[in-house]
Design an enzyme around this catalytic site. Sequence first.
Site, mmCIF file in Angstrom:
data_model
loop_
_atom_site.group_PDB
_atom_site.id
_atom_site.type_symbol
_atom_site.label_atom_id
_atom_site.label_comp_id
_atom_site.label_asym_id
_atom_site.label_seq_id
_atom_site.Cartn_x
_atom_site.Cartn_y
_atom_site.Cartn_z
ATOM 1 N N TYR A 95 0.845 -1.204 0.000
ATOM 2 C CA TYR A 95 0.000 0.000 0.000
ATOM 3 C C TYR A 95 0.883 1.259 0.000
ATOM 4 O O TYR A 95 1.854 1.343 0.752
ATOM 5 C CB TYR A 95 -0.933 -0.033 1.223
ATOM 6 N N ASP B 237 -0.323 -7.463 6.073
ATOM 7 C CA ASP B 237 -1.462 -6.548 6.010
ATOM 8 C C ASP B 237 -2.638 -7.339 5.442
ATOM 9 O O ASP B 237 -2.628 -7.754 4.281
ATOM 10 C CB ASP B 237 -1.099 -5.342 5.117
HETATM 11 C C1 LIG Z 1 -3.940 -2.394 2.273
HETATM 12 C C2 LIG Z 1 -3.981 -1.116 3.054
HETATM 13 N N1 LIG Z 1 -3.242 -1.016 4.169
HETATM 14 C C3 LIG Z 1 -3.230 0.124 4.908
HETATM 15 C C4 LIG Z 1 -3.961 1.229 4.529
HETATM 16 C C5 LIG Z 1 -3.910 2.471 5.378
HETATM 17 O O1 LIG Z 1 -5.068 2.570 6.164
HETATM 18 P P1 LIG Z 1 -5.709 3.951 6.646
HETATM 19 O O2 LIG Z 1 -6.195 4.685 5.461
HETATM 20 O O3 LIG Z 1 -6.812 3.483 7.576
HETATM 21 O O4 LIG Z 1 -4.631 4.693 7.390
HETATM 22 C C6 LIG Z 1 -4.761 1.157 3.380
HETATM 23 C C7 LIG Z 1 -5.563 2.329 2.955
HETATM 24 O O5 LIG Z 1 -6.068 2.398 1.867
HETATM 25 C C8 LIG Z 1 -4.764 -0.043 2.631
HETATM 26 O O6 LIG Z 1 -5.484 -0.163 1.495
#
Ligand SMILES: Cc1ncc(COP(=O)(O)O)c(C=O)c1O
Length: 249
Positions: free
Chosen positions: A98, A170
């Site tokens: 991400y 993740d």
């Molecule tokens: C796979 C993934 N991990 C982490 C995040 C980050 O999360 P947040 O937007 O809640 O900070 C996202 C956000 O789009 C995501 O798609």
Amino acid sequence: MKFGTKIIHNKHSIDQHTGALSVPIHQVSTFAQESVDHFGKYDYARSGNPTRDALEETVALLENGSHGFAFASGMAAISSVLLLFSPGDHLVVCEDVYGGAFRVLTTLFTRLGIQSTFVDATDPARIAEAITPATKAIYLETPSNPLLKITDLRAAVDLAKERGLLTLVDNTFMTPYLQRPLDLGCDIVLHSGTKFLNGHSDVICGFAVVKDEELGKRIKFIQNAFGAVLGPQDCWLVLRGLKTAGKDG
Ligand SMILES: Cc1ncc(COP(=O)(O)O)c(C=O)c1O
């Protein structure tokens, strides 16, 4: 209990003090203490809040972990967990992780002396090649955002365990309904709960879940010390959102 049952029939489905069928929102910063020598379970809500506890325990239950931690965003969860590492440490990371994670890894964490090598993690050989004596962890996302690339988590865990590395995953896209990385031997599950876990597009939140007691203590220390916790109103909204996160399966 199956997944859908665990969500609604766990130890937080009935409030132990009042019998309320919804977890109370403990909108509070500080808890009264019996005396200066005797602290109760809660003292200051950054360190612990009963509404947050209910959510953290529910998410841990769904991931088959022992400890869950709720953060103010997915990025807060990721960045807090990355504080496990120290200057000189190296991480092997899937190449299309991400973008927000890529940004903190390549800016803030390189500034702190933590280096990352980005690889095509769909091929375990690429992960193995990138491991150096300084490597402390493999950080994966499967399916990845945005390219939906798939990593063989068991193969990555085998590589990690042979070399004494942590495996971070993740699990935002799959949720524990479809994939439970801790069951496959991974060490830390991360989530942007903002997406499917909450499921209602009304909260920004993040989670980390572990099975190992010692790792849990280290993340608890960071969560309290760094302080990027999720507030009680948002915890309650996520608990409500979660109730419809999966039918039995
Ligand atoms: C796979 C993934 N991990 C982490 C995040 C980050 O999360 P947040 O937007 O809640 O900070 C996202 C956000 O789009 C995501 O798609």
